[in-house]
Design an enzyme around this catalytic site. Structure first.
Site, PDB file in Angstrom:
ATOM      1  CG  HIS A   1      44.034  43.340  36.945  1.00 55.97           C
ATOM      2  ND1 HIS A   1      43.290  43.475  38.093  1.00 55.97           N
ATOM      3  CD2 HIS A   1      44.042  44.568  36.394  1.00 55.97           C
ATOM      4  CE1 HIS A   1      42.858  44.707  38.197  1.00 55.97           C
ATOM      5  NE2 HIS A   1      43.305  45.389  37.190  1.00 55.97           N
ATOM      6  CB  CYS A   2      42.214  37.965  38.561  1.00 52.50           C
ATOM      7  SG  CYS A   2      41.403  38.834  37.234  1.00 52.50           S
ATOM      8  CB  ILE A   3      44.725  34.693  41.273  1.00 50.86           C
ATOM      9  CG1 ILE A   3      44.093  34.227  39.969  1.00 50.86           C
ATOM     10  CG2 ILE A   3      44.582  33.661  42.368  1.00 50.86           C
ATOM     11  CD1 ILE A   3      42.794  33.555  40.038  1.00 50.86           C
TER      12      ILE A   3
ATOM     13  CG  ASP B   1      40.363  40.017  41.834  1.00 55.35           C
ATOM     14  OD1 ASP B   1      40.874  41.146  41.751  1.00 55.35           O
ATOM     15  OD2 ASP B   1      40.026  39.340  40.854  1.00 55.35           O
TER      16      ASP B   1
END
Ligand SMILES: NC(=O)c1ccc[n+]([C@@H]2O[C@H](COP(=O)([O-])OP(=O)(O)OC[C@H]3O[C@@H](n4cnc5c(N)ncnc54)[C@H](O)[C@@H]3O)[C@@H](O)[C@H]2O)c1
Length: 435
Positions: free
Chosen positions: A269-271, A274
């Site tokens: 969900h992040c790298i 974001d």
């Protein structure tokens, strides 16, 4: 009673909005420190499951949930009117990207409107969802102040980025230091007091914008460095050099070097997501974030590279992809987790199928998957992994290096192994192709 005293006395009640990978561990941590928590989620199925003590996240044991429910420390609800019962509200809702890579802040906006509707004097609100610098001040604050309440005086508003690393045995919610930045110094102080009750080290920064940017820097740092080694891996392959051996050797330098490892592409969900929050915001300042764009291009191209290596491997066996049977080993985006969000495995499977290959997968943590955001038509079930089943495939592709795999056994029983993680590094075999 002052909010900070109420927090220190464990009399403050906590509301956590968004009961996913970030929200649930936070709920448990507050309950462990004798706080009473109401968890809010718009998904009624999750709410019912949680109230029955059932976990839907692998590393959160149901016993833990049952324990906090039985001692009446936790209950889940979909009823936002119950925000009136809590003193501190922590927002952990998703912040994905739209198709065109613009931030989708609709979940944050809906939550913010609901909080504004129920905001009362003394409330502390903390946004934890990853987002661009300016979100807390531009999206949350105006709706709250429109109620005639003043930040830092009547209510407190902070941003405190989440740094959860699911599955990491060394770092957990308690011992990962937490950064907090408030709209005013009074807000920062209130946020610091809250988090100090459950987290070993709290670091305060000047503003919500600094806290928002901090999280993005951390993830951009990872994304850019992973892109760097991914690019160098492709060059090293061409030069006949093993990039993993290079990285291992460079890692012996005791200063000024930090190892990053190549792979089949970014997931989670992040790298992958974001950094683009910042690229989007940068446009408002007539600024192009070139490192983010370049890293994005390289990292999103890695599934193509893995597919090209599979084709090379089959070719050396005198086979073509179209008539081959491929087994993908591991579809979670990260080792030893059951999280498939944004996993490059799904893209690789879809590309292989588009090219006519027959594809199956095995993942010990993901028995089946369907309804993925970018691949709504793809629905698959993990096959049983046996000597006989392995032998039926022309190629097995290691996408996720789960610890439970016996790599020597996999190599022995496969016709061809394409290894995107260097998982079979200790095995010498002509059957292995690194990707
Ligand atoms: N997963 C991680 O490791 C991680 C790490 C750092 C930061 N983050 C950030 O934290 C945020 C949450 O991520 P996550 O992984 O927990 O997501 P998740 O999808 O696991 O959980 C989000 C939850 O929010 C609920 N939800 C959505 N809209 C809601 C609303 N309006 N009201 C109440 N509930 C609502 C969903 O039903 C879901 O249960 C994201 O911004 C993410 O970037 C995640």
């Amino acid at each position: 009673m002052m909010l900070t005293q109420k927090i220190k006395d464990r009399k403050a009640r906590i509301g956590v909005i968004g009961l996913g990978y970030v929200g649930l561990p936070l709920v448990i941590r507050f309950c462990e420190e004798s706080f009473r928590v109401i968890g809010f989620d718009i998904d009624p199925v999750k709410v019912q499951k949680l109230n029955r003590g059932e976990s839907y996240i692998k590393h959160i044991p149901p016993e833990k949930l049952k324990e906090i429910i039985n001692k009446k420390a936790f209950e889940a609800s979909s009823d936002y009117r119950r925000l009136k019962e809590v003193d501190c509200i922590i927002i952990c809702v998703p912040t994905p990207l739209k198709k065109n890579k613009d931030p989708d802040l609709s979940y944050v906006k809906i939550t913010s409107d609901e909080i504004a509707r129920h905001l009362k004097k003394g409330h502390l609100v903390s946004l934890e969802s990853t987002t661009y610098p300016g979100t807390t001040r531009e999206i949350l604050l105006p709706g709250f102040e429109a109620k005639g309440l003043k930040a830092g005086k009547d209510f407190f508003l902070v941003f405190s980025p989440e740094r959860e690393d699911p599955g990491n045995p060394k770092y957990n919610t308690r011992n990962i230091p937490k950064v907090v930045g408030g709209i005013t110094p009074q807000c920062t102080e209130a946020g610091k007091t809250l988090y100090e009750q459950i987290i070993d080290r709290v670091i305060t920064v000047q503003s919500t914008e600094v806290a928002e940017f901090t999280k993005l820097l951390e993830n951009i740092f990872r994304g850019v460095n992973i892109a760097l080694v991914n690019e160098l891996k492709m060059l090293a392959d061409r030069m006949g050099i093993d990039i993993w051996e290079v990285i291992e050797a460079s890692s012996t330098k005791p200063f000024g070097f930090m190892p990053f490892y190549p792979g089949p592409g970014l997931g989670g969900h992040c790298i992958p997501i974001d950094p683009f929050h910042l690229s989007w915001k940068a446009k408002e300042y007539d600024f192009t974030t070139r490192f983010i764009e370049l890293a994005g291009q390289i990292n999103t191209g890695m599934p193509d590279y893995v597919v090209a290596r599979i084709i090379d491997g089959l070719n050396s066996d005198g086979k073509c992809l179209k008539t081959s049977k491929i087994l993908v080993l591991g579809v979670a985006y990260k080792k030893d987790t059951d999280d498939i969000r944004e996993s490059p495995a799904v893209e690789i499977i879809s590309m292989l199928k588009d090219k006519g290959a027959k594809v199956d997968y095995h993942d010990p943590h993901i028995p089946s998957f369907s309804g993925m955001r970018h691949y709504p038509g793809l629905s698959m079930q993990s096959i049983p992994l046996t000597e006989n089943s392995l032998k039926r495939y022309d190629c097995a592709v290691i996408i996720t290096d789960h610890s439970m795999y016996d790599y020597a056994w996999l190599v022995k029983n496969s016709k061809l192994i394409v290894d995107s993680r260097n998982a079979a590094k200790s095995i010498k075999s002509r059957k292995i192709i690194k990707a």
